[in-house]
Design a protein around this motif. Structure first.
Motif, PDB file in Angstrom:
ATOM      1  N   ILE A   1       0.841  -1.200   0.000  1.00 33.67           N
ATOM      2  CA  ILE A   1       0.000   0.000   0.000  1.00 33.67           C
ATOM      3  C   ILE A   1       0.880   1.256   0.000  1.00 33.67           C
ATOM      4  N   GLY A   2       1.920   1.235   0.841  1.00 34.76           N
ATOM      5  CA  GLY A   2       2.829   2.387   0.870  1.00 34.76           C
ATOM      6  C   GLY A   2       3.540   2.579  -0.458  1.00 34.76           C
TER       7      GLY A   2
ATOM      8  N   LEU B   1       1.071   4.196  -2.922  1.00 33.56           N
ATOM      9  CA  LEU B   1       0.881   5.633  -2.656  1.00 33.56           C
ATOM     10  C   LEU B   1       2.068   6.431  -3.157  1.00 33.56           C
ATOM     11  N   THR B   2       3.277   5.892  -2.933  1.00 34.11           N
ATOM     12  CA  THR B   2       4.467   6.605  -3.390  1.00 34.11           C
ATOM     13  C   THR B   2       4.566   6.638  -4.904  1.00 34.11           C
TER      14      THR B   2
ATOM     15  N   TRP C   1       2.106   6.705  -6.917  1.00 34.95           N
ATOM     16  CA  TRP C   1       1.155   7.704  -7.410  1.00 34.95           C
ATOM     17  C   TRP C   1       1.807   9.076  -7.458  1.00 34.95           C
ATOM     18  N   ARG C   2       2.546   9.416  -6.414  1.00 30.86           N
ATOM     19  CA  ARG C   2       3.216  10.715  -6.405  1.00 30.86           C
ATOM     20  C   ARG C   2       4.351  10.733  -7.424  1.00 30.86           C
TER      21      ARG C   2
ATOM     22  N   PHE D   1       5.286   3.702   7.325  1.00 32.78           N
ATOM     23  CA  PHE D   1       5.451   3.790   5.866  1.00 32.78           C
ATOM     24  C   PHE D   1       4.144   4.229   5.210  1.00 32.78           C
ATOM     25  N   ILE D   2       3.015   3.667   5.670  1.00 36.60           N
ATOM     26  CA  ILE D   2       1.733   4.026   5.061  1.00 36.60           C
ATOM     27  C   ILE D   2       1.386   5.483   5.393  1.00 36.60           C
TER      28      ILE D   2
ATOM     29  N   GLY E   1       3.316   7.629   3.184  1.00 30.57           N
ATOM     30  CA  GLY E   1       2.759   7.597   1.833  1.00 30.57           C
ATOM     31  C   GLY E   1       1.528   8.472   1.711  1.00 30.57           C
TER      32      GLY E   1
ATOM     33  N   LEU F   1       2.649  11.935   1.588  1.00 31.36           N
ATOM     34  CA  LEU F   1       3.226  12.261   0.279  1.00 31.36           C
ATOM     35  C   LEU F   1       2.136  12.537  -0.748  1.00 31.36           C
ATOM     36  N   VAL F   2       0.997  11.857  -0.611  1.00 34.39           N
ATOM     37  CA  VAL F   2      -0.072  12.072  -1.584  1.00 34.39           C
ATOM     38  C   VAL F   2      -0.891  13.316  -1.237  1.00 34.39           C
TER      39      VAL F   2
END
Lengths: 93, 151
Positions: free
Chosen positions: A22-23, A26-27, A29-30, B20-21, B24, B27-28
């Protein structure tokens, strides 16, 4: 090797690695969307830090102590990448 | 004993994935490059340190792994702020905009583009821009040189 080892290895493979994914998503995506170039550099830096976590989860999940060395090397390489991109961003006109 | 160590290892790994999540999501969701950088450089570093500690607790009978883990945590804690500062400084010098809702930008006008260095005050920068040979007036010169970063 006993039941405790096996339970922790299964926990790493079936619980921790999907959560780390998941992390990573998300990364990513950026990394794809990022409006400026330094945004992508920051996302790339964070991606390599998550890679350290993934490698350590694999080291526990596959019972290989050697993989810890690889995590150390990835940490050093990510720092070198960040410094190099920093110079590149600043000197580019 | 082993159950306790392995439970702690699983808990540390869960904490590391949580960090980490969270980084993230930061970051978004953050509106600005500098805020995004704060999310990654703090939370992700703590997550990596927790993952290293989980590895050390799992390989508890192998002392060389513990030594490597110690070196890795020390290395990450030393280098992550340096890298984040470097990217932030370079992107500010390049002109990446701060968030439009930001209240104050204290570094505005302090970057000298010809020498790639930051000065402590915008007035000093204007004097160097008009007369490049002089290094500013006497009371401002030591502060400016101390603020100057290595190229």
């Amino acid at each position: 090797m006993n039941d405790y080892h096996e339970g922790l290895q299964l926990f790493m493979i079936y619980v921790i690695l999907p959560l780390l994914t998941i992390g990573v998503l998300l990364t990513l995506w950026r990394l794809v969307r990022g409006p400026t170039f330094p945004d992508r550099v920051v996302a790339l830096d964070k991606l390599s830090v998550i890679a350290i976590g993934i490698i350590l989860a694999y080291a526990i999940g596959l019972n290989r102590p050697v993989y810890v060395d690889i995590a150390l090397i990835v940490a050093m390489l990510s720092f070198l990448t960040t410094v190099g991109f920093g110079y590149y961003i600043e000197r580019r006109v | 004993m082993e159950l306790l160590l392995f439970g702690l290892s699983a808990l540390l790994m869960l904490i590391s994935t949580f960090f980490f999540i969270v980084s993230g999501i930061g970051l978004v969701r953050m509106p600005d490059l500098y805020m995004r950088m704060s999310a990654t450089s703090k939370a992700a570093t703590l997550g990596a340190a927790c993952a290293f500690l989980a590895g050390a607790l799992y390989f508890y009978d192998n002392l060389s792994v513990a030594l490597r883990v110690f070196a890795g945590i020390l290395f990450i804690f030393a280098t992550a702020p340096i890298g984040a500062h470097m990217i932030g400084r370079a992107s500010y010098a390049r002109g990446v905009a701060v968030w439009e809702g930001a209240v104050i930008d204290e570094m505005e006008g302090c970057y000298d583009r010809s020498t790639h260095s930051f000065h402590s005050s915008p007035q000093h920068n204007q004097t160097t821009a008009t007369t490049p040979d002089e290094t500013g007036t006497a009371p401002q010169a030591p502060a400016a040189t101390s603020q100057q970063a290595a190229p």
